[in-house]
Write a protein that holds these residues in place. Structure first.
Motif, PDB file in Angstrom:
ATOM      1  N   GLU A  51       0.830  -1.206   0.000  1.00 28.55           N
ATOM      2  CA  GLU A  51       0.000   0.000   0.000  1.00 28.55           C
ATOM      3  C   GLU A  51       0.865   1.257   0.000  1.00 28.55           C
ATOM      4  OE1 GLU A  51      -2.986  -0.019   3.110  1.00 28.55           O
ATOM      5  OE2 GLU A  51      -3.245  -2.182   2.827  1.00 28.55           O
ATOM      6  N   THR A  52       1.936   1.235   0.774  1.00 31.59           N
ATOM      7  CA  THR A  52       2.836   2.389   0.847  1.00 31.59           C
ATOM      8  C   THR A  52       3.425   2.702  -0.520  1.00 31.59           C
ATOM      9  OG1 THR A  52       3.371   1.979   3.161  1.00 31.59           O
ATOM     10  CG2 THR A  52       4.979   3.244   1.882  1.00 31.59           C
ATOM     11  N   PHE A  53       3.929   1.693  -1.201  1.00 25.72           N
ATOM     12  CA  PHE A  53       4.554   1.935  -2.502  1.00 25.72           C
ATOM     13  C   PHE A  53       3.519   2.227  -3.592  1.00 25.72           C
ATOM     14  CE2 PHE A  53       8.278   0.456  -0.342  1.00 25.72           C
ATOM     15  CZ  PHE A  53       9.278   1.219  -0.921  1.00 25.72           C
ATOM     16  N   LEU A  54       2.326   1.678  -3.466  1.00 21.08           N
ATOM     17  CA  LEU A  54       1.270   2.020  -4.420  1.00 21.08           C
ATOM     18  C   LEU A  54       0.895   3.493  -4.273  1.00 21.08           C
ATOM     19  CD1 LEU A  54      -0.719   1.169  -6.593  1.00 21.08           C
ATOM     20  CD2 LEU A  54      -2.277   0.441  -4.779  1.00 21.08           C
ATOM     21  N   THR A  55       0.764   3.950  -3.037  1.00 22.06           N
ATOM     22  CA  THR A  55       0.476   5.367  -2.797  1.00 22.06           C
ATOM     23  C   THR A  55       1.616   6.237  -3.320  1.00 22.06           C
ATOM     24  OG1 THR A  55      -0.860   4.833  -0.859  1.00 22.06           O
ATOM     25  CG2 THR A  55      -0.006   7.083  -0.996  1.00 22.06           C
ATOM     26  N   ALA A  56       2.850   5.831  -3.045  1.00 22.98           N
ATOM     27  CA  ALA A  56       4.003   6.593  -3.530  1.00 22.98           C
ATOM     28  C   ALA A  56       4.001   6.664  -5.058  1.00 22.98           C
ATOM     29  CB  ALA A  56       5.299   5.957  -3.032  1.00 22.98           C
ATOM     30  N   PHE A  57       3.683   5.547  -5.700  1.00 23.29           N
ATOM     31  CA  PHE A  57       3.632   5.536  -7.167  1.00 23.29           C
ATOM     32  C   PHE A  57       2.567   6.505  -7.679  1.00 23.29           C
ATOM     33  CE2 PHE A  57       1.976   3.882 -11.179  1.00 23.29           C
ATOM     34  CZ  PHE A  57       3.135   3.882 -11.936  1.00 23.29           C
ATOM     35  N   ARG A  58       1.405   6.459  -7.063  1.00 19.79           N
ATOM     36  CA  ARG A  58       0.296   7.325  -7.497  1.00 19.79           C
ATOM     37  C   ARG A  58       0.596   8.808  -7.259  1.00 19.79           C
ATOM     38  NH1 ARG A  58      -4.463   3.565  -4.996  1.00 19.79           N
ATOM     39  NH2 ARG A  58      -4.655   2.162  -6.774  1.00 19.79           N
ATOM     40  N   LYS A  59       1.395   9.090  -6.228  1.00 19.35           N
ATOM     41  CA  LYS A  59       1.681  10.486  -5.871  1.00 19.35           C
ATOM     42  C   LYS A  59       3.103  10.900  -6.242  1.00 19.35           C
ATOM     43  CE  LYS A  59      -1.703  10.585  -2.198  1.00 19.35           C
ATOM     44  NZ  LYS A  59      -2.006  10.968  -0.824  1.00 19.35           N
ATOM     45  N   ARG A  60       3.746  10.147  -7.100  1.00 22.09           N
ATOM     46  CA  ARG A  60       5.148  10.418  -7.411  1.00 22.09           C
ATOM     47  C   ARG A  60       5.348  11.777  -8.075  1.00 22.09           C
ATOM     48  NH1 ARG A  60       3.164   7.069 -11.290  1.00 22.09           N
ATOM     49  NH2 ARG A  60       3.923   7.298 -13.438  1.00 22.09           N
ATOM     50  N   ASP A  61       4.312  12.310  -8.707  1.00 23.62           N
ATOM     51  CA  ASP A  61       4.443  13.636  -9.320  1.00 23.62           C
ATOM     52  C   ASP A  61       4.528  14.752  -8.269  1.00 23.62           C
ATOM     53  OD1 ASP A  61       1.755  13.160  -8.579  1.00 23.62           O
ATOM     54  OD2 ASP A  61       1.008  14.587 -10.075  1.00 23.62           O
ATOM     55  N   ARG A  62       4.228  14.428  -7.012  1.00 20.25           N
ATOM     56  CA  ARG A  62       4.289  15.406  -5.924  1.00 20.25           C
ATOM     57  C   ARG A  62       5.609  15.356  -5.156  1.00 20.25           C
ATOM     58  NH1 ARG A  62      -1.580  14.123  -3.332  1.00 20.25           N
ATOM     59  NH2 ARG A  62      -2.727  14.186  -5.278  1.00 20.25           N
ATOM     60  N   PHE A  63       6.477  14.433  -5.517  1.00 17.07           N
ATOM     61  CA  PHE A  63       7.760  14.320  -4.823  1.00 17.07           C
ATOM     62  C   PHE A  63       8.567  15.592  -5.048  1.00 17.07           C
ATOM     63  CE2 PHE A  63      12.262  13.058  -4.589  1.00 17.07           C
ATOM     64  CZ  PHE A  63      12.278  12.572  -3.288  1.00 17.07           C
TER      65      PHE A  63
END
Length: 193
Positions: A51-63
């Motif tokens: 779940e953590t990495f799925l969320t990170a993938f989905r929000k990677r444009d906000r990094f």
């Protein structure tokens, strides 16, 4: 020899080539899993890591483009995932406490004294279940609700029968203490006077 890409570079590249995000997972998943396992237990940590990495993938444009290291960002997401898991578990326990156990069986299928005892213990039983480890809770419910044998429960949980016996012993001891000496698996109808 080329120097490995920074986390920031991997994330930026993954915006156009999503498969590049796998390298970030490979780089940090074990560390994030260990953190989640310490916080939630190993039974839940694998799903929480995903779940953590799925969320990170989905929000990677906000990094943040100002950071090279994604670890703090990933730990922040993992911490929010922990909160979500704990809130969901608390909701399940509260819902269980409100559960009307009389609708779960056919009328008169169980002796009246058993139904009355189960209703009376409902709230305390839900609280007690919340204090058990996930493994103890799963086992107790498989034995009590699904009416599995020790061998069937061991197969369902992927553990040896000896583990089932020791977990069930611990769970029953905790349950008896929480319920004032009543074992929820052995509530029986009182004999007529």
């Amino acid at each position: 020899m080329t120097e490995p890409l920074s986390d920031r570079a991997l994330i930026e590249r993954s915006l156009g080539e999503p498969e590049c995000f796998a390298a970030l997972f490979d780089r940090h998943s074990v560390e994030i899993f260990r953190y989640l396992a310490r916080r939630l237990g190993p039974d839940v940590a694998e799903d929480a890591t995903a779940e953590t990495f799925l969320t990170a993938f989905r929000k990677r444009d906000r990094f943040s483009a100002e950071r090279d290291d994604a670890r703090p960002w990933l730990y922040g997401i993992a911490t929010r995932t922990i909160g979500e898991h704990r809130r969901a578990e608390a909701r399940r326990r509260r819902a269980f406490g409100r559960l009307d156990t009389t609708t779960a069986t056919e009328p008169f299928e169980e002796p009246a004294a058993v139904r009355v005892s189960a209703q009376r213990l409902g709230g305390r039983l839900a609280g007690m279940l919340g204090r058990l480890s996930a493994g103890e809770r799963d086992l107790l419910l498989l034995i009590a609700w699904a009416d599995l044998t020790y061998e069937e429960a061991a197969e369902a949980l992927g553990v040896p029968v000896g583990t089932v016996r020791s977990r069930l012993h611990r769970a029953r001891r905790k349950a008896r203490t929480a319920l004032g000496g009543t074992d929820p698996l052995t509530i029986t109808e009182e004999s007529p006077a």
